[in-house]
Design an enzyme around this catalytic site. Structure first.
Site, PDB file in Angstrom:
ATOM      1  N   GLY A 108      -6.311   6.899   4.925  1.00  0.00           N
ATOM      2  CA  GLY A 108      -6.607   6.834   6.189  1.00  0.00           C
ATOM      3  C   GLY A 108      -7.359   7.921   6.753  1.00  0.00           C
ATOM      4  CD  GLU A 144       0.338  -1.235  10.333  1.00  0.00           C
ATOM      5  OE1 GLU A 144       1.004  -0.581  10.176  1.00  0.00           O
ATOM      6  OE2 GLU A 144       0.098  -2.055  11.249  1.00  0.00           O
ATOM      7  CB  CYS A 191       4.913   0.733   4.363  1.00  0.00           C
ATOM      8  SG  CYS A 191       4.878  -0.749   5.217  1.00  0.00           S
ATOM      9  N   GLY A 232      -2.378   1.578   3.416  1.00  0.00           N
ATOM     10  CA  GLY A 232      -2.589   2.316   2.166  1.00  0.00           C
ATOM     11  C   GLY A 232      -2.038   3.694   2.489  1.00  0.00           C
ATOM     12  CB  SER A 233      -1.979   6.950   0.674  1.00  0.00           C
ATOM     13  OG  SER A 233      -3.312   7.223   0.586  1.00  0.00           O
TER      14      SER A 233
END
Length: 530
Positions: A267, A284, A318, A262-263
């Site tokens: 994180g 990630e 991404c 995600g963003s």
């Protein structure tokens, strides 16, 4: 925020409006695909009013709602974790090749239902047909990889200093793996984690993006069919819901590993909470990927690689190419070719085989793109093409947007910020050292590439003082990684590695074993005691 006017190179009316499927037909198609996979959408649908206890399945093709599904409660989330935790106690003792047999059956089911899953990926994530099929193929490929891995979870024998002793390293199942996935690869990222975790002896609790619940229902149903023969109940559990569901996985000490995609903002919240309970994280996160184009580059090859990396998946990977760093001697020539190539990209219904660019996931994504373009132009950037919204009359609740190219005078703050949309910033350089410095001067470190026919330039880019990304390519774009290599990046990308190579080690625990088969008891380092 005023709308971004269409660039002079791309008049808004040049493409005739395609015929879009209506939401009702898409709902029927999704329902049929789910049924063939083994999931009953009508039975799963929520019956109460919309609210925090419901998940809306919608399609970016029209912006319409496909279904209303019940969101998991905190009690249900805890029960799912408990099921997986209890199942782990049995699953970890099953021989790894037998665990691999479950993943083999899953791969066979994915192959049989490849078209069904691809339909759902297109309907929920908006991917064009070839990309949707490619994502499912990636699931099949990782199952093949994991099946082979189930017979290769190698330890090692280590040379020891004491006679009559053996020093070894072994790997054991870790525990419950919590998987939190994003909308842009709604099934592939789940499979990367789940196929590897299962052969490693772990169990899985999956919290998919709330934007793609139908693909999750299909995957869960297929895995349940694969596991029905001899896997314990609870080897896999699905949690549909929003933030609260993810928080249960993050905070529960029974979840040994949280793999979250995600963003960067997400994180920053996940990592310290998992660390506070001494759990493991595999993150990630963001990517602000760049390609360097040198004077020796094959420009025909470069243009093809750049266009796919920058405009494919409507700029919502991404690994999407967001910065193009071009030598000043070829910058005008390359950007002219890029603008021409962008002008040939068919935009529209992703089920149409001719379409290469589908919709953004939401209209909010278009708003973020428009704001980024406006900021870039205030910073002195020149919009060369794209940025305009199309088919607003035909699909008013959807966001079909032409991919944009912006020539920038320097790497400003908006260029250093990831915008999850098809915006490509073009920068120029004089020396390769300057290009590498520009490349690395962003907070993210996921994917990178260089286009060159000079081996010295290629090796410089791949060297220790070259690209600082987890993925560094030569003469291909930044996106489209194969499953055989470990996938992940550095800095604000999170440092996690998924998929191939030795990424499996994140899903296991390591034990160092010393076995004394002699009648003596020598101590290490020559210590004398008793």
């Amino acid at each position: 925020m005023p709308p971004v006017p269409p660039a002079s190179h791309t008049p808004a009316d040049r493409t005739p409006a395609p015929r879009f499927p209506d939401t009702a037909s898409l709902r029927a198609r999704a329902t049929a695909a789910l049924r063939r996979c083994g999931a009953d959408l009508d039975a799963a649908a929520a019956t109460g009013p919309d609210g925090a206890d419901t998940v809306l399945a919608r399609t970016p093709l029209t912006g319409g709602t496909l279904a209303r599904l019940p969101a998991a409660t905190a009690e249900q989330a805890d029960a799912a974790i408990d099921d997986a935790h209890r199942a782990f106690h049995h699953w970890r003792t099953v021989p790894a090749p037998r665990r691999g047999a479950l993943v083999k059956r899953l791969g066979e089911l994915l192959t049989a239902h490849k078209d069904d899953l691809a339909d759902l990926v297109t309907i929920e994530a908006g991917k064009i047909r070839s990309e949707a099929l490619g994502e499912v193929q990636e699931m099949i490929d990782i199952c093949d990889f994991a099946v082979g891995l189930s017979r290769q979870l190698y330890g090692r024998t280590i040379a020891g200093e004491r006679p009559g002793h053996r020093l070894a390293e072994t790997w054991h199942p870790l525990g419950v793996v919590g998987v939190i996935s994003a909308f842009n690869f709604p099934v592939a990222v789940w499979s990367w984690n789940t196929a590897i975790a299962l052969v490693c002896g772990d169990t899985v609790v999956w919290k998919p993006s709330e934007l793609t619940p139908l693909t999750a229902l299909a995957c869960d149903a297929l895995l349940a069919r694969a596991a029905a023969a001899d896997a314990p109940p609870g080897v896999h559990r699905l949690l549909l819901g929003a933030r609260a569901c993810g928080e249960r996985l993050v905070d529960d000490p029974r979840v040994a590993l949280v793999s979250a995609t995600g963003s960067v903002r997400m994180g920053r919240e996940v990592a310290p909470r998992v660390a506070a309970r001494f759990g493991r994280c595999l993150l990630e996160l963001g990517g602000n990927n760049a390609a360097v184009v040198t004077p020796s580059a094959d420009l025909d090859l470069a243009v093809r690689g750049i266009v796919f990396s920058a405009a494919g998946t409507a700029g919502q990977r991404c690994t999407t190419l967001r910065r193009l760093i071009v030598h000043e001697d070829i910058a005008d020539r390359l950007t002219e070719r890029m603008v021409h190539a962008y002008g040939q990209l068919p935009l529209g219904d992703p089920f149409d085989a001719a379409t290469l660019v589908g919709p953004l996931i939401t209209t909010a994504a278009h708003t973020a793109m428009a704001e980024a373009l406006a900021t870039a132009q205030r910073d002195g950037g020149k919009l060369l093409t794209g940025g305009d919204r199309c088919f607003a009359a035909e699909a008013p609740d959807a966001a079909y947007v032409r991919p944009a190219i912006v020539r920038m005078p320097e790497q400003t703050e908006i260029v250093r910020t990831e915008t999850f949309a098809p915006v490509l910033y073009v920068l120029t350089y004089r020396t390769l050292d300057e290009a590498v410095a520009l490349h690395n001067d962003v907070p993210q470190g996921l994917s990178s590439s260089i286009f060159t026919q000079d081996q010295r330039e290629a090796e410089r880019f791949l060297a220790a003082d070259g690209s600082d990304c987890g993925i560094a390519n030569v003469n291909i774009g930044t996106s489209g990684a194969e499953i055989g290599g470990a996938f992940g990046g550095e800095k604000e990308t999170g440092g996690g590695r998924e998929s191939g190579s030795d990424a499996w080690r994140a899903y296991m625990r390591r034990a160092t074993n010393t076995v004394n088969y002699s009648a003596d008891l020598p101590l290490a380092q020559g210590v004398n005691f008793l």
